[in-house]
Design an enzyme around this catalytic site. Structure first.
Site, PDB file in Angstrom:
ATOM      1  N   ASP A  43      -5.913   1.831  -5.622  1.00 18.46           N
ATOM      2  CA  ASP A  43      -5.035   1.069  -4.727  1.00 18.46           C
ATOM      3  C   ASP A  43      -4.681  -0.309  -5.258  1.00 18.46           C
ATOM      4  O   ASP A  43      -4.363  -1.208  -4.469  1.00 18.46           O
ATOM      5  CB  ASP A  43      -5.689   0.943  -3.349  1.00 18.46           C
ATOM      6  CG  ASP A  43      -5.411   2.159  -2.478  1.00 18.46           C
ATOM      7  OD1 ASP A  43      -4.241   2.482  -2.279  1.00 18.46           O
ATOM      8  OD2 ASP A  43      -6.374   2.787  -2.012  1.00 18.46           O
ATOM      9  N   HIS A  86      -2.443  10.123   6.176  1.00 16.57           N
ATOM     10  CA  HIS A  86      -3.464   9.091   5.966  1.00 16.57           C
ATOM     11  C   HIS A  86      -4.421   9.178   7.164  1.00 16.57           C
ATOM     12  O   HIS A  86      -4.780  10.306   7.537  1.00 16.57           O
ATOM     13  CB  HIS A  86      -2.827   7.699   5.768  1.00 16.57           C
ATOM     14  CG  HIS A  86      -3.814   6.676   5.300  1.00 16.57           C
ATOM     15  ND1 HIS A  86      -4.203   5.602   6.063  1.00 16.57           N
ATOM     16  CD2 HIS A  86      -4.517   6.593   4.148  1.00 16.57           C
ATOM     17  CE1 HIS A  86      -5.114   4.898   5.400  1.00 16.57           C
ATOM     18  NE2 HIS A  86      -5.322   5.468   4.232  1.00 16.57           N
TER      19      HIS A  86
HETATM   20 ZN   LIG Z   1      -7.399   6.867   1.077  1.00 24.94          ZN
END
Ligand SMILES: [Zn+2]
Length: 433
Positions: A63, A192
């Protein structure tokens, strides 16, 4: 991922150290001598480090793009990742030390974003990763195919793949899905942390009961394109429906084993056992609350207290804020590298050695197991697996062989599917009415 706000990192010079990864293959490891440069510690490279020079890590989930976006600077692409960055788990020097040869960069956007705002923010995230790849051509290159990944890794650079984290990024539009593919997105996590109209998330209340008819059409269209279906974050019912629908390998880009740690983000044995027939890969993740039951129990008590106070523990920014205070009176337990090894061994046992990979979730979490603190630590994981008796061939399947095979097979399946059917014109309102 969670959200954590950091200060911007320091400016720095261009990358100078040449990468040291060797040419990977998907077959048995070679026995040739390594030509690596000296490691930064000055010590002899460990066996794990040497193995990674021949079989670099293809990591399923990082991320960094969101961490840079959250850094509070006007232009996240201006943050120099060629020098050590002090507020992330990831930068180019640490990726090279870690033996990372390919990275799925998450173009995550929060699940609270819906409709056009989710799509636009995803486009901005794609733009950011593509700018980074363009800015550091000596270290990164955008990869669109398994052949690209092999070529870029063999060149000693980091193949940069894009992964979209949640179907909210397409706003129920298969046209938007195809556009993301054209921009380079090579996996999409179906959900998500929140449900979609067409798919249930592992961390929301059951609503669709898995995938709806439109959800199954999303899976079919992804596989027709050659985009990997990522089943991290989804409910077991969604995993099962996706596997029933699948015409190509699926992945879990960052999930561990439910039997070892009882967290809904982990994969049940019954699903792991289906990966062999599908050809898919479970890329084990390092998130402390997913790998350590003690960490999971601590997190459950935090969520219970938030609920008692009328707060939404699924709102990641609210949870992060609450956690800051909670930790003062409830010391947070830590996970360890050994916890992660236990998951690797369980997935190998249940799914099989041909169906395991790694997806660390670096920069998507605010804590990591001791020994796996940042992207430079993959050699320690491989050292631990070798110590446990894993063969070099087994380790090479975990680091890169299995994911390369799945990506290649997904491309072959796509070619077949494209010859058999045109782009889908299905719409949510038509299929799920
Ligand atoms: Zn994740």
């Amino acid at each position: 991922m969670t959200t954590e706000t950091h200060a911007a990192g320091p400016p720095a010079a261009d990358i100078t150290a040449p990468p040291t990864t060797g040419a990977p293959t998907t077959g048995a490891p070679t026995t040739g001598a390594s030509t690596t440069a000296a490691p930064t510690t000055g010590a002899r490279p460990s066996a794990g480090r040497e193995l990674l020079e021949r079989f670099p890590v293809i990591d399923g989930h990082n991320d960094l793009a969101w961490a840079l976006r959250e850094a509070g600077v006007a232009d996240p692409a201006s943050i120099d990742i060629a020098a050590p960055v002090d507020f992330t788990h990831t930068d180019l020097p640490r990726l090279l030390r870690g033996g990372v040869g390919a990275q799925f960069w998450s173009v995550y956007v929060p699940a609270q974003l819906q409709g056009e705002s989710a799509v636009v923010t995803t486009l901005e995230q794609i733009d950011l990763v593509r700018q980074l790849a363009a800015r550091y051509p000596g270290a990164l290159e955008l990869a669109l195919t398994a052949a690209d990944v092999k070529r870029i890794m063999a060149d000693g650079r980091i193949a940069s793949l894009l992964g979209a984290e949640g179907g909210h990024s397409i706003a129920n539009s298969l046209g938007a899905l195809r556009a993301l593919y054209l921009l380079g997105v090579r996996y999409m996590t179906l959900t998500h942390n929140l449900n979609l109209p067409w798919a249930d998330s592992a961390t929301d209340e059951p609503a669709a009961g898995g995938l709806t008819a439109f959800g199954r059409e999303v899976v079919r269209e992804m596989q027709r394109l050659g985009m990997l279906v990522d089943l991290s974050h989804v409910a077991p019912t969604t995993m099962s429906d996706a596997l029933d629908t699948a015409e190509a390998p699926v992945i879990f880009s960052h999930s561990s084993a439910l039997a070892i740690c009882d967290h809904p983000r982990n994969v049940p044995d019954a699903i792991l056992a289906r990966l062999a027939a599908n050809g898919g890969v479970c890329m084990i993740t390092f998130v402390p609350t997913f790998v350590s039951q003690r960490c999971r129990d601590w997190d459950l008590s935090l969520a219970a207290e938030m609920e008692r106070q009328g707060l939404d523990h699924r709102d990641l920014s609210s949870r992060q804020k609450f956690k800051g205070e909670w930790v003062a009176t409830h010391p947070r337990p830590g996970a360890t590298l050994a916890d992660v090894v236990a998951h690797a061994e369980h997935v190998r046992e249940v799914a099989g050695i041909d169906h395991i990979g790694v997806g660390g979730d670096y920069d998507g979490v605010d804590a990591l197991p001791a020994g796996l603190e940042d992207v430079s630590t993959y050699p320690a994981l491989i050292d631990a697996l070798l110590d446990r008796g894993w063969s070099e061939a087994d380790c090479s399947k975990l680091t890169c062989g299995n994911l390369l095979r799945a990506l290649h097979d997904a491309e072959s399946a796509a070619a077949t599917l494209q010859a058999a059917r045109p782009p889908s014109a299905a719409r949510l309102a038509d299929l799920d009415s």
